[in-house]
Design a protein around this motif. Structure first.
Motif, PDB file in Angstrom:
ATOM      1  N   ILE A  40     117.392  53.586 -47.510  1.00 52.27           N
ATOM      2  CA  ILE A  40     118.191  54.768 -47.810  1.00 52.27           C
ATOM      3  C   ILE A  40     117.179  55.787 -48.331  1.00 52.27           C
ATOM      4  O   ILE A  40     116.489  55.529 -49.316  1.00 52.27           O
ATOM      5  CB  ILE A  40     119.226  54.516 -48.935  1.00 52.27           C
ATOM      6  CG1 ILE A  40     120.239  53.472 -48.513  1.00 52.27           C
ATOM      7  CG2 ILE A  40     119.940  55.809 -49.295  1.00 52.27           C
ATOM      8  CD1 ILE A  40     121.338  53.257 -49.556  1.00 52.27           C
ATOM      9  N   THR A  41     117.062  56.889 -47.642  1.00 50.51           N
ATOM     10  CA  THR A  41     116.086  57.895 -48.051  1.00 50.51           C
ATOM     11  C   THR A  41     116.806  59.180 -48.446  1.00 50.51           C
ATOM     12  O   THR A  41     117.573  59.723 -47.656  1.00 50.51           O
ATOM     13  CB  THR A  41     115.088  58.169 -46.908  1.00 50.51           C
ATOM     14  OG1 THR A  41     114.486  56.934 -46.524  1.00 50.51           O
ATOM     15  CG2 THR A  41     114.006  59.144 -47.337  1.00 50.51           C
ATOM     16  N   MET A  42     116.548  59.622 -49.672  1.00 54.24           N
ATOM     17  CA  MET A  42     117.163  60.883 -50.103  1.00 54.24           C
ATOM     18  C   MET A  42     116.161  62.014 -49.910  1.00 54.24           C
ATOM     19  O   MET A  42     115.036  61.966 -50.400  1.00 54.24           O
ATOM     20  CB  MET A  42     117.571  60.816 -51.579  1.00 54.24           C
ATOM     21  CG  MET A  42     118.239  62.111 -52.035  1.00 54.24           C
ATOM     22  SD  MET A  42     118.467  62.210 -53.798  1.00 54.24           S
ATOM     23  CE  MET A  42     120.062  61.518 -53.969  1.00 54.24           C
ATOM     24  N   GLY A  43     116.584  62.992 -49.141  1.00 59.89           N
ATOM     25  CA  GLY A  43     115.746  64.174 -48.952  1.00 59.89           C
ATOM     26  C   GLY A  43     116.020  65.160 -50.070  1.00 59.89           C
ATOM     27  O   GLY A  43     117.173  65.396 -50.420  1.00 59.89           O
ATOM     28  N   VAL A  44     114.968  65.696 -50.649  1.00 61.45           N
ATOM     29  CA  VAL A  44     115.124  66.660 -51.752  1.00 61.45           C
ATOM     30  C   VAL A  44     114.301  67.911 -51.428  1.00 61.45           C
ATOM     31  O   VAL A  44     113.097  67.813 -51.168  1.00 61.45           O
ATOM     32  CB  VAL A  44     114.633  66.051 -53.095  1.00 61.45           C
ATOM     33  CG1 VAL A  44     114.755  67.067 -54.215  1.00 61.45           C
ATOM     34  CG2 VAL A  44     115.393  64.780 -53.435  1.00 61.45           C
ATOM     35  N   SER A  45     114.967  69.061 -51.437  1.00 63.08           N
ATOM     36  CA  SER A  45     114.248  70.302 -51.178  1.00 63.08           C
ATOM     37  C   SER A  45     113.477  70.734 -52.424  1.00 63.08           C
ATOM     38  O   SER A  45     113.983  70.650 -53.541  1.00 63.08           O
ATOM     39  CB  SER A  45     115.239  71.402 -50.796  1.00 63.08           C
ATOM     40  OG  SER A  45     114.592  72.655 -50.881  1.00 63.08           O
ATOM     41  N   LEU A  46     112.258  71.188 -52.221  1.00 65.58           N
ATOM     42  CA  LEU A  46     111.446  71.633 -53.360  1.00 65.58           C
ATOM     43  C   LEU A  46     111.258  73.145 -53.365  1.00 65.58           C
ATOM     44  O   LEU A  46     110.448  73.679 -54.126  1.00 65.58           O
ATOM     45  CB  LEU A  46     110.069  70.951 -53.333  1.00 65.58           C
ATOM     46  CG  LEU A  46     110.025  69.429 -53.468  1.00 65.58           C
ATOM     47  CD1 LEU A  46     108.579  68.945 -53.506  1.00 65.58           C
ATOM     48  CD2 LEU A  46     110.766  68.950 -54.719  1.00 65.58           C
ATOM     49  N   TYR A  47     112.001  73.836 -52.492  1.00 64.58           N
ATOM     50  CA  TYR A  47     111.794  75.294 -52.411  1.00 64.58           C
ATOM     51  C   TYR A  47     111.954  75.994 -53.757  1.00 64.58           C
ATOM     52  O   TYR A  47     111.231  76.921 -54.079  1.00 64.58           O
ATOM     53  CB  TYR A  47     112.768  75.911 -51.404  1.00 64.58           C
ATOM     54  CG  TYR A  47     112.376  75.650 -49.967  1.00 64.58           C
ATOM     55  CD1 TYR A  47     111.051  75.771 -49.557  1.00 64.58           C
ATOM     56  CD2 TYR A  47     113.325  75.284 -49.021  1.00 64.58           C
ATOM     57  CE1 TYR A  47     110.684  75.514 -48.249  1.00 64.58           C
ATOM     58  CE2 TYR A  47     112.960  75.028 -47.712  1.00 64.58           C
ATOM     59  CZ  TYR A  47     111.641  75.148 -47.332  1.00 64.58           C
ATOM     60  OH  TYR A  47     111.274  74.897 -46.042  1.00 64.58           O
ATOM     61  N   ASP A  48     112.950  75.541 -54.535  1.00 68.15           N
ATOM     62  CA  ASP A  48     113.191  76.248 -55.796  1.00 68.15           C
ATOM     63  C   ASP A  48     112.197  75.853 -56.893  1.00 68.15           C
ATOM     64  O   ASP A  48     112.343  76.247 -58.042  1.00 68.15           O
ATOM     65  CB  ASP A  48     114.641  76.027 -56.263  1.00 68.15           C
ATOM     66  CG  ASP A  48     115.002  74.564 -56.366  1.00 68.15           C
ATOM     67  OD1 ASP A  48     114.157  73.722 -55.976  1.00 68.15           O
ATOM     68  OD2 ASP A  48     116.099  74.225 -56.822  1.00 68.15           O
ATOM     69  N   CYS A  49     111.180  75.077 -56.530  1.00 69.01           N
ATOM     70  CA  CYS A  49     110.170  74.708 -57.537  1.00 69.01           C
ATOM     71  C   CYS A  49     108.964  75.637 -57.475  1.00 69.01           C
ATOM     72  O   CYS A  49     108.061  75.559 -58.321  1.00 69.01           O
ATOM     73  CB  CYS A  49     109.687  73.274 -57.305  1.00 69.01           C
ATOM     74  SG  CYS A  49     110.997  72.063 -57.432  1.00 69.01           S
ATOM     75  N   VAL A  50     108.930  76.495 -56.448  1.00 67.64           N
ATOM     76  CA  VAL A  50     107.749  77.339 -56.234  1.00 67.64           C
ATOM     77  C   VAL A  50     107.358  78.101 -57.500  1.00 67.64           C
ATOM     78  O   VAL A  50     108.207  78.644 -58.196  1.00 67.64           O
ATOM     79  CB  VAL A  50     108.023  78.336 -55.083  1.00 67.64           C
ATOM     80  CG1 VAL A  50     106.911  79.371 -54.976  1.00 67.64           C
ATOM     81  CG2 VAL A  50     108.170  77.578 -53.775  1.00 67.64           C
ATOM     82  N   SER A  51     106.064  78.056 -57.791  1.00 68.57           N
ATOM     83  CA  SER A  51     105.569  78.764 -58.975  1.00 68.57           C
ATOM     84  C   SER A  51     104.107  79.140 -58.750  1.00 68.57           C
ATOM     85  O   SER A  51     103.385  78.463 -58.006  1.00 68.57           O
ATOM     86  CB  SER A  51     105.692  77.849 -60.202  1.00 68.57           C
ATOM     87  OG  SER A  51     105.004  78.427 -61.278  1.00 68.57           O
ATOM     88  N   GLU A  52     103.690  80.217 -59.378  1.00 65.37           N
ATOM     89  CA  GLU A  52     102.282  80.626 -59.236  1.00 65.37           C
ATOM     90  C   GLU A  52     101.368  79.704 -60.027  1.00 65.37           C
ATOM     91  O   GLU A  52     100.206  79.526 -59.701  1.00 65.37           O
ATOM     92  CB  GLU A  52     102.109  82.043 -59.767  1.00 65.37           C
ATOM     93  CG  GLU A  52     102.394  83.092 -58.726  1.00 65.37           C
ATOM     94  CD  GLU A  52     102.203  84.476 -59.276  1.00 65.37           C
ATOM     95  OE1 GLU A  52     101.323  84.669 -60.133  1.00 65.37           O
ATOM     96  OE2 GLU A  52     102.952  85.360 -58.853  1.00 65.37           O
TER      97      GLU A  52
END
Lengths: 452, 89
Positions: free
Chosen positions: A24-36
């Protein structure tokens, strides 16, 4: 109403024939983690993964108990890290890899995939930085998996990226030499990579995916093999029917588990991956299915035809059993993870060239193959380019996961233990593709009319 | 909803009674039993209604397998949905 025969059949599949849910693989988006700031980026990545997948392992165990079927792996895949890392330094990418590993350990999952880059047409600075530190990232972490897509049917083949991957594979093998070059078992080079693949080492959370998603990979070579054995001397049309029906049953369990996990976790259901995934356990081998179909040994002439039929029948049966099918969906033919493949290589029946031919009719590619440790970078690039071009021309996914066994040669073997298994070092063609490979540039996208 | 309980092992006095008592303890209502003994080997498939189960299903699974271990029996409890999914379109 359920009858005794059906109950016994299911129980027999689970207990005697190694039927399990592979992952069972959970996909997690990391787009909202973007930081300089790279430290802030790592902090946000760690928090997001551990928050979203907090209950993944527990839910997997609960489902396992409810239906009495083993769920072998609980995993997480994330947005390709090069897409969220942006312009951070190469060292920053190593930090992210360590962050992913830490998150995996906190969650108690088996692997985390997505230390990845998509460079089929060209390379951003971020992708280049990420690829440059893959060897360090894989040698410093335990659970991080990395994949790089170097070609698509629409974009053609990025030979510059293949050259970098040849180098990355060699360096990874050297850096993890003390563990039989295990780093290379966690590194895949793809063509036409799927965005919803639940299987490692190639899983990542694709760009068109939702915030989080549940993808499930089924297994069951042992079940198919036993069904064929029971069928006895039937013809190939009848055999295809048997495989279809068996694949249907296997996939239905995958669909059930996927829906249940999705509901319990409050995460949308993505796909069921229909792949027949072997393990090194006796009775869980794709090679043995081919032999059960009537080949003296996997690798004999006729193997490609048998595999083509098997793969097609599995898909036909599986598609009807699931509402959404995706990922790799085909029979896997890794060498080290399949007792029958190992035996076929050791008896001299199965060569690298035959494996390459087999990948033209099934997913996913040259997988978990040990080659001599002194294989040159150019030859590795040649192996990758050949395999990738099969995928590009045939509009399918192909991949390469080869392990140049550091310090070892033909006749020796490497042993990772567990699901990754053991691989005899295989003979390779030593003539050099150096000049072809070093030309660099891109092989243009193929034409899709005038098919021959 | 129903649970399928399979019990296998060496035959002895009171297996059905013990499994039934455990089911009753947690309000699982037995709706069907198929049982046979073949040269001292006991095999039973029991269907129990679990709509009114008083503990979480996973705990019920554990309690029954513990009971089995104590008596040298193999007791597996599975939710009926897995059989329905696999064998019915």
């Amino acid at each position: 109403m359920i009858n005794t025969k059906d109950i016994l059949e299911t129980i027999n599949m689970i207990r005697q024939e190694n039927l399990d849910i592979r992952t069972i693989t959970m996909g997690v988006s990391l787009y909202d983690c973007v930081s300089e700031d790279e430290d802030r980026l790592c902090e946000k990545i760690y928090d997001k993964i551990t928050r979203c997948a907090e209950n993944l392992v527990k839910t997997g165990c609960d489902i396992e108990k409810k239906y009495g079927i083993p769920i072998v792996n609980k995993r997480v895949s994330v947005t390709p890290v090069s897409l969220v890392g942006g312009n951070i330094s190469a060292d920053g990418y190593i930090k992210i890899a360590n962050t992913l590993d830490r998150a995996a350990k906190t969650l108690g999952i088996n692997f985390i995939g997505g230390f990845s880059a998509l460079v089929h047409k060209g390379m951003t600075k971020g992708a280049r930085n990420l690829i440059s530190v893959i060897p360090q990232a894989l040698s410093q972490t335990d659970f991080v998996c990395s994949s790089v897509n170097v070609a698509t049917t629409k974009a053609g083949i990025n030979m510059d990226a293949i050259r970098l991957m040849g180098d990355a594979i060699k360096r990874t093998a050297a850096l993890t030499a003390d563990k039989d070059s295990i780093g290379c078992a966690k590194l895949v080079v793809f063509a036409n990579v799927p965005e919803d693949n639940p299987f490692m080492a190639g899983a990542f959370h694709g760009v068109g995916e939702p915030e989080t998603v549940i993808n499930v990979g089924v297994s069951g070579p042992g079940v198919v093999s036993s069904a064929i054995r029971r069928a006895g001397d039937c013809n190939l049309s009848e055999l295809a029917e048997i495989i279809k029906k068996t694949a249907f049953k296997i996939t239905r369990v995958g669909q059930l588990v996927a829906s249940e996990a999705s509901e319990m976790l409050g995460v949308p259901f993505g796909i069921v991956d229909l792949s027949l995934a072997p393990t090194p356990a006796i009775g869980d081998s794709v090679a043995h299915i081919l032999e059960e179909m009537g080949l003296e040994s996997c690798g004999a002439h006729g193997t490609t035809a048998a595999l083509a039929m098997l793969n097609d029948a599995v898909k036909k049966g599986g598609v009807m059993a699931s509402s959404h099918v995706g990922g790799l969906s085909g029979a896997f033919i890794p060498v080290s993870e399949d007792a029958g493949m190992i035996a076929a290589v050791e008896r001299g029946a199965l060569s690298l060239e035959k494996l390459e031919a087999m990948t033209a009719v099934c997913s996913v590619g040259l997988d978990m193959i040990a080659i001599p440790g002194d294989t040159s970078q150019d030859v590795i690039c040649g192996i990758i380019a050949d395999e990738i071009s099969i995928g590009v021309i045939n509009t399918k996914t192909t991949a390469v996961r080869v392990i140049p066994a550091y310090g070892k040669g033909v006749g020796e073997s490497i042993d990772f233990g567990g699901l990754l298994g053991r691989a005899p070092v295989m003979e390779i063609n030593r003539y050099s593709p150096a000049k072809f490979v070093s030309r660099g540039g891109r092989i243009p996208a193929p034409i899709h009319s005038l098919k021959n | 909803m129903k649970a399928v309980i399979t019990v296998t092992g060496k035959d002895s006095v009171g297996i059905i009674a013990a499994v039934s008592a455990e089911c009753a303890k947690y309000s699982a209502n037995i709706v069907d039993i198929s049982q046979s003994v073949l040269s001292e080997y006991f095999a039973m498939i029991m269907l129990a209604d679990i709509d009114k189960l008083e503990i979480p299903f996973s705990e019920f699974v554990d309690r029954l397998s513990e009971l089995g271990r104590g008596k040298g029996l193999d007791i597996h409890t599975m939710h009926e949905d897995i059989f329905n999914s696999m064998h019915q379109i």
